[in-house]
Scaffold this active site. Structure first.
Site, PDB file in Angstrom:
ATOM      1  N   GLU A  32       3.335  -6.040  12.695  1.00 35.43           N
ATOM      2  CA  GLU A  32       2.318  -6.512  13.862  1.00 35.43           C
ATOM      3  C   GLU A  32       1.688  -8.068  13.680  1.00 35.43           C
ATOM      4  O   GLU A  32       1.236  -8.356  14.693  1.00 35.43           O
ATOM      5  CB  GLU A  32       0.920  -5.502  13.518  1.00 35.43           C
ATOM      6  CG  GLU A  32       0.223  -5.246  14.840  1.00 35.43           C
ATOM      7  CD  GLU A  32      -1.216  -4.012  14.330  1.00 35.43           C
ATOM      8  OE1 GLU A  32      -1.087  -3.942  13.091  1.00 35.43           O
ATOM      9  OE2 GLU A  32      -1.802  -3.925  15.504  1.00 35.43           O
TER      10      GLU A  32
ATOM     11  N   ARG B 261       1.055  -1.371  -0.078  1.00 35.66           N
ATOM     12  CA  ARG B 261       0.315  -0.116   0.123  1.00 35.66           C
ATOM     13  C   ARG B 261       0.891   1.432   0.219  1.00 35.66           C
ATOM     14  O   ARG B 261       0.654   1.768  -0.669  1.00 35.66           O
ATOM     15  CB  ARG B 261      -0.867   0.077   1.295  1.00 35.66           C
ATOM     16  CG  ARG B 261      -1.846  -1.043   0.955  1.00 35.66           C
ATOM     17  CD  ARG B 261      -3.072  -1.220   2.256  1.00 35.66           C
ATOM     18  NE  ARG B 261      -2.556  -1.137   2.916  1.00 35.66           N
ATOM     19  CZ  ARG B 261      -2.127  -2.658   3.679  1.00 35.66           C
ATOM     20  NH1 ARG B 261      -2.544  -3.691   2.791  1.00 35.66           N
ATOM     21  NH2 ARG B 261      -2.068  -3.069   4.814  1.00 35.66           N
TER      22      ARG B 261
HETATM   23  P1  AMP Z   1       4.621  -2.281  11.180  1.00 35.78           P
HETATM   24  O1  AMP Z   1       5.934  -2.884  10.858  1.00 35.78           O
HETATM   25  O2  AMP Z   1       3.913  -2.609  12.542  1.00 35.78           O
HETATM   26  O3  AMP Z   1       4.911  -1.359  11.640  1.00 35.78           O
HETATM   27  O4  AMP Z   1       3.781  -2.633  10.104  1.00 35.78           O
HETATM   28  C1  AMP Z   1       3.238  -1.374   9.447  1.00 35.78           C
HETATM   29  C2  AMP Z   1       3.049  -2.575   7.820  1.00 35.78           C
HETATM   30  O5  AMP Z   1       2.010  -3.337   8.147  1.00 35.78           O
HETATM   31  C3  AMP Z   1       2.869  -1.020   7.100  1.00 35.78           C
HETATM   32  O6  AMP Z   1       2.976  -1.084   5.526  1.00 35.78           O
HETATM   33  C4  AMP Z   1       0.725  -1.604   6.812  1.00 35.78           C
HETATM   34  O7  AMP Z   1       0.350  -1.405   5.755  1.00 35.78           O
HETATM   35  C5  AMP Z   1       0.960  -2.876   7.513  1.00 35.78           C
HETATM   36  N1  AMP Z   1      -0.207  -2.736   9.281  1.00 35.78           N
HETATM   37  C6  AMP Z   1       0.254  -3.058   9.571  1.00 35.78           C
HETATM   38  N2  AMP Z   1      -1.067  -3.269  10.969  1.00 35.78           N
HETATM   39  C7  AMP Z   1      -1.637  -2.546  10.257  1.00 35.78           C
HETATM   40  C8  AMP Z   1      -3.273  -2.424  10.703  1.00 35.78           C
HETATM   41  N3  AMP Z   1      -3.679  -2.319  12.093  1.00 35.78           N
HETATM   42  N4  AMP Z   1      -3.252  -1.949   9.244  1.00 35.78           N
HETATM   43  C9  AMP Z   1      -3.075  -1.130   8.066  1.00 35.78           C
HETATM   44  N5  AMP Z   1      -2.431  -2.512   8.146  1.00 35.78           N
HETATM   45  C10 AMP Z   1      -1.308  -2.262   8.918  1.00 35.78           C
END
Ligand code: AMP
Length: 173
Positions: free
Chosen positions: A98, A61
């Site tokens: 996550e 995205r």
């Molecule tokens: P992080 O590495 O945990 O910061 O996760 C970020 C990536 O995972 C981004 O590229 C987001 O597109 C996706 N992502 C993680 N958590 C969510 C969420 N709650 N809603 C939408 N996208 C998420």
């Protein structure tokens, strides 16, 4: 406020893609021409008028926002991709997010040392993905001007993983 209508358009999807995750669905923003343009304008403002050589977007995205920002700023676009998608010589790093683990890659000739980079993604959660991209960019000698996201999940404190780089979020939850 400019951001109110953006915030109102983002849809919470409970238990996607796994139980316990509230997924922030940005597709209603993309589908609305005015909101999409406004989101790109706000992300461009986070560059603070600094000349950006390349906007780096994170799979998948992040590409949507980063490519539009790059076009608006007159900068190049560089993809950070999930493992196995880039055809040329890559650097890679593993990270946890996550809802799972992953490996991201960057073409090793995508950034020249000293180039000014704006890193763009749709959402900052734990910061693992962005930190992995920062690691790759640092290895290539990029001058990271900032990390800009449409949405920050502030309660996950992801920006702490990105210090000392400036992090700009259009919307914080
Ligand atoms: P992080 O590495 O945990 O910061 O996760 C970020 C990536 O995972 C981004 O590229 C987001 O597109 C996706 N992502 C993680 N958590 C969510 C969420 N709650 N809603 C939408 N996208 C998420």
């Amino acid at each position: 406020m400019k951001t109110d209508s953006l915030r109102a358009a983002i849809r919470d999807v409970v238990d996607f893609p796994k139980p316990g995750i509230v997924f922030k669905d940005i597709t209603p923003v993309l589908a609305d021409g005015k909101l999409f343009r406004e989101s790109i304008s706000l992300l461009c403002e986070t560059a603070g008028g600094v000349k950006i050589d390349k906007v780096v977007g994170i799979d998948a995205r992040g590409f949507i926002f980063a490519a539009a920002v790059a076009d608006r700023l007159g900068a190049g676009f560089v993809p950070v991709r999930k493992k196995g998608k880039l055809p040329w010589k890559t650097r890679q790093t593993a990270y946890s997010l996550e809802y799972g683990d992953s490996i991201v890659e960057l073409h090793e000739d995508a950034i020249l040392p000293g180039e000014s980079i704006l890193l763009v993604d749709d959402l900052l959660a734990t910061g693992g993905t962005a930190a992995a991209a920062v690691k790759l960019l640092d290895e290539l000698g990029a001058n990271i001007i900032g990390i800009s996201v449409l949405i920050e999940l502030g309660f996950l404190a992801g920006r702490a993983k990105l210090a000392p780089h400036p992090v700009h979020a259009i919307l914080t939850y």
